[in-house]
Design a protein around this motif. Sequence first.
Motif, PDB file in Angstrom:
ATOM      1  N   GLU A  83      15.254 -81.122  13.560  1.00  0.00           N
ATOM      2  CA  GLU A  83      14.574 -81.107  12.255  1.00  0.00           C
ATOM      3  C   GLU A  83      13.473 -82.178  12.218  1.00  0.00           C
ATOM      4  OE1 GLU A  83      15.552 -78.693  10.212  1.00  0.00           O
ATOM      5  OE2 GLU A  83      14.157 -79.179   8.590  1.00  0.00           O
TER       6      GLU A  83
ATOM      7  N   SER B 247      18.164 -75.347   0.799  1.00  0.00           N
ATOM      8  CA  SER B 247      18.003 -75.501   2.247  1.00  0.00           C
ATOM      9  C   SER B 247      16.562 -75.272   2.671  1.00  0.00           C
ATOM     10  CB  SER B 247      18.946 -74.542   2.978  1.00  0.00           C
ATOM     11  OG  SER B 247      20.256 -74.882   2.608  1.00  0.00           O
ATOM     12  N   GLY B 248      16.058 -76.190   3.495  1.00  0.00           N
ATOM     13  CA  GLY B 248      14.673 -76.112   3.953  1.00  0.00           C
ATOM     14  C   GLY B 248      13.695 -76.743   2.971  1.00  0.00           C
TER      15      GLY B 248
ATOM     16  N   ASP C 184      19.090 -80.785   0.720  1.00  0.00           N
ATOM     17  CA  ASP C 184      19.259 -80.419   2.125  1.00  0.00           C
ATOM     18  C   ASP C 184      19.621 -81.681   2.910  1.00  0.00           C
ATOM     19  OD1 ASP C 184      18.870 -79.849   4.856  1.00  0.00           O
ATOM     20  OD2 ASP C 184      17.397 -78.293   4.410  1.00  0.00           O
TER      21      ASP C 184
ATOM     22  N   ARG D  69      17.464 -82.455   5.934  1.00  0.00           N
ATOM     23  CA  ARG D  69      16.071 -82.829   5.643  1.00  0.00           C
ATOM     24  C   ARG D  69      16.041 -84.167   4.882  1.00  0.00           C
ATOM     25  NH1 ARG D  69      12.122 -78.606   6.716  1.00  0.00           N
ATOM     26  NH2 ARG D  69      10.308 -79.234   5.535  1.00  0.00           N
TER      27      ARG D  69
END
Length: 351
Positions: A30, A305-306, A332, A335
């Motif tokens: 990520e 998410s993301g 997230d 992240r």
Amino acid sequence: MRKKKKITMKERTSPLHFGIVGATGLVGREVLKLLEERNFPIKSLSLFASQRSRGEKLSFRGRFHEVEPLSYSSFDRPLDCLIFSAGADVSREFAPMAMRCGIVVIDNSSTFRMSKEVDLVVPEVNGELLSKGKPEQGRVIANPNCSTIQLVMILKPLMKYGLKRVIVSTYQAVSGAGLEAKEELKTYSLLWLSDERTNRKSSVFAHPIAFSCLPHIDRFEENLYTFEEMKVIHETRKILSSPHLAITCTAVRVPVFDSHSESVNIEFEDDFDVEILKKDLESFKGVCVLDNPSNNVYPLNNNASGRDEVFVGRIRRDESVKSGLNVWVVSDNIRKGAALNAIQIAEKVFL
Ligand SMILES: NC(=O)c1ccc[n+]([C@@H]2O[C@H](COP(=O)([O-])OP(=O)(O)OC[C@H]3O[C@@H](n4cnc5c(N)ncnc54)[C@H](OP(=O)(O)O)[C@@H]3O)[C@@H](O)[C@H]2O)c1
């Protein structure tokens, strides 16, 4: 081991010699994705993992980069910044050495978080700590626990009401335990649905996670809290510079793939107006209020998410006390809970 030549700000050209330790893991991958997305200025990229990943290639900006096993000679090259995401043992062994070589280390493990000499930083909350050092000098900066990050992001803008007590219950995704945990949830869920429950053991958790909530993240401590729960308590106090904050936590692993959710109950010293308080949250950088219950609008882990933001909703008074609040917070964990926060630290230190 060669001692790295100290470079001054004048000598520094803007793009950096950048590296990732644990590049093949969930967080490491990520980080790579975000460096590309955020157009982070990079002169050279070094990717490290364990012996298992020797020779693996990871794509970055249209080019494949070979992953190298981390070793004591890994820092014998120009490196300005290294993000460590390979667990506590690797950080303990290698991060101090990297720092002595003049590298700014941003560490995702819990190893240095509570050390007095190490700053524990969420840039929106206590980013001013990052201007203390000089980027050309080695330094370790700790990235907080994923559950702590999303919690302090909503507590900080509410501190003006005086935090009297905080009760947090977490609902944490399996991605918080790495790639192997995600694979296990997938496999065991399929087995469960095909009626092959058997008595398989989990190789990641104390019990199989498929269709089950586990009130157990990390080891149990002497006080019967888990280490994860104590991390949330201690780290929140440190980041908010509130060493005596009354805060308690129950951390639960739930069978969802991505993004952590938290039920947070806060008791304030002062009274508040819910509508003004919503605006306080809304105007804090990185926080997004999603709160329209009559239209079924509230934060959901699958929608977070993301995304970079910390989402907050179900904002309502706790009617059992004089000045209390209940909120639902989702973010997230890979992240903002790890990779993004680490890169934001690097951006604040170097750019
Ligand atoms: N997942 C989260 O939500 C989250 C949030 C905050 C912090 N963190 C922290 O970030 C770290 C990594 O988490 P993750 O979820 O990315 O785990 P992961 O998916 O299991 O990845 C672990 C990474 O560490 C590498 N590694 C393991 N042993 C190593 C060694 N001896 N030398 C060099 N590299 C080694 C692995 O390389 P191989 O592929 O070669 O095995 C892999 O790249 C942990 O400290 C974790 O606590 C995770």
